[in-house]
Design an enzyme around this catalytic site. Sequence first.
Site, PDB file in Angstrom:
ATOM      1  CE  LYS A 161     -19.400  70.529 101.250  1.00 19.70           C
ATOM      2  NZ  LYS A 161     -19.056  69.231 100.873  1.00 19.70           N
ATOM      3  CB  SER A 183     -15.331  68.463 101.729  1.00 24.14           C
ATOM      4  OG  SER A 183     -16.515  67.992 101.154  1.00 24.14           O
ATOM      5  CB  SER A 225     -17.808  65.243 101.848  1.00 25.30           C
ATOM      6  OG  SER A 225     -16.308  65.367 101.586  1.00 25.30           O
TER       7      SER A 225
HETATM    8  N1  GLN Z   1     -12.179  62.954 101.169  1.00 31.71           N
HETATM    9  C1  GLN Z   1     -12.532  62.779  99.587  1.00 31.71           C
HETATM   10  C2  GLN Z   1     -11.936  63.528  98.879  1.00 31.71           C
HETATM   11  O1  GLN Z   1     -11.179  64.289  99.261  1.00 31.71           O
HETATM   12  C3  GLN Z   1     -13.932  62.807  99.691  1.00 31.71           C
HETATM   13  C4  GLN Z   1     -14.794  64.199  99.471  1.00 31.71           C
HETATM   14  C5  GLN Z   1     -16.029  64.474  99.305  1.00 31.71           C
HETATM   15  O2  GLN Z   1     -16.886  63.522  99.516  1.00 31.71           O
HETATM   16  N2  GLN Z   1     -16.410  65.598  98.848  1.00 31.71           N
HETATM   17  O3  GLN Z   1     -12.208  63.228  97.654  1.00 31.71           O
END
Ligand code: GLN
Length: 484
Positions: free
Chosen positions: A75, A150, A174
Amino acid sequence: MLEKTVAELSVALKAKKVSSVELTQGFLDRISKYRDLNAFISLDPERSLAQARAADARLATGQAGPLTGIPIAQKDIFCADGWLTTCGSKMLSNFVAPYDATVIERFNAAGAVCLGKTNMDEFAMGSSNETSFYGPVKNPWDTQAVPGGSSGGSAAAVAARLAPAATGTDTGGSIRQPAALTGITGIKPSYGRVSRYGMIAFASSLDQGGPMTRTAEDAALLLNAMCGFDVRDSTSVDQPVPDFSAGLNSSIKGLKIGLPKEYFGAGLSADVAKVVEAAIAEYRKLGAEVVEVSLPNSQLAIPCYYVLAPAEASSNLARFDGVRYGHRAPEYKDLSDMYCKSRAQGFGAEVKRRILIGTYVLSAGYYDAYYLQAQRLRRLITDDFNRAFEKCDVIMGPTTPTTAFNLGAKKDDPVAMYLSDIYTISVNLAGLPGMSIPAGFGADNRPVGLQLIGKYFDEARLLNAAHQYQQATDWHKKSPKGFA
Ligand code: GLN
């Protein structure tokens, strides 16, 4: 060969059925064949192949470990020495990391090959990969659909067999949410298990790195490499790391599964519910017992998270000012104008929204009303889990309320987007390990994930339960049409 799991590739490499260079080149070719998925932000074939050659040399000496020679997609939130590391943002679009994150260092030490850096929501803020400066990622199961976020690039890459495994990070879901939406396996370890050193910070008290793979067996192999105490991360936990592969084959007879009644109520779509219930029935067949548990504060997890995560983000993102890090506006009047213009140009809309919310809830007049109150809620949510775990060993339920939604469907409705993490976010607030495994398909033929939540540092039990399910079913073996 490219459709094999990490465990299978590891055997093939040791048996000299294939070399790491051949594998790496094979995956690089496949990535370029399917570049329309937009799963990767950067590739550096020279660098990847140099690592592959070194791995082949190590394999030849017989000094190889289970990940030696295995290409792994990283990532783009992990700093990797010499690699462009953008975190999905224009702000870091020219940042070449001068050092390795601990996670990267550990993979390098294991002899793994960095296959490339995967696309992601900007600064890991999002649930659909649509906030990336580099454009959305497509879901290989249906290119009209989002892959989740994400860690959407990592998820799409593993689902489409562009990489045998990838890393993700999970602040509110995410790893698990994109794993669910693309039909792969992903685990977010307990907070403190995986070092955050060199992992670009979003919300430091919630962020945790973890593997995204096809199988639980592979997740165990990656976790073995990723976990461990790190003096450079003050929240890293100095706790022995078990061999996560060792207990995979234990029987789960008598395993007590808790089903939180709040996870099966309004908001859960009927087709996802059906798949999750079928998965639980399979667990009963394997000898598990099922009890009902309650997580009464779970509906407060989203409001609690959307105070705490932006608060931490607003503080973490202060360093991107065009001086210490990041994009600098080409024209400006004075210092303050330079800060303003650089940040206005470098950050996208979702990141700005979070910085605004975070700064607001931390401001003197509102700190008690929002930030402190959310901290209290966080404690109540954690207490709910502790009470539930008095009655069970593992909690199970859906990972997401629906299957993957269409690209663009929630882009202009942040609250609807935030609700896609309703079942995952409380796990981060409590710091517990959570996992998603493929369990079937919804009415639209898009994948459904089963979520497993464990007690603190009980990743081994989650992996064991997931592996036993994967021995009895073949959902994890399905691959999207056109990518088989
Ligand atoms: N979707 C959540 C957010 O936008 C979690 C994102 C994540 O776990 N990095 O904060």
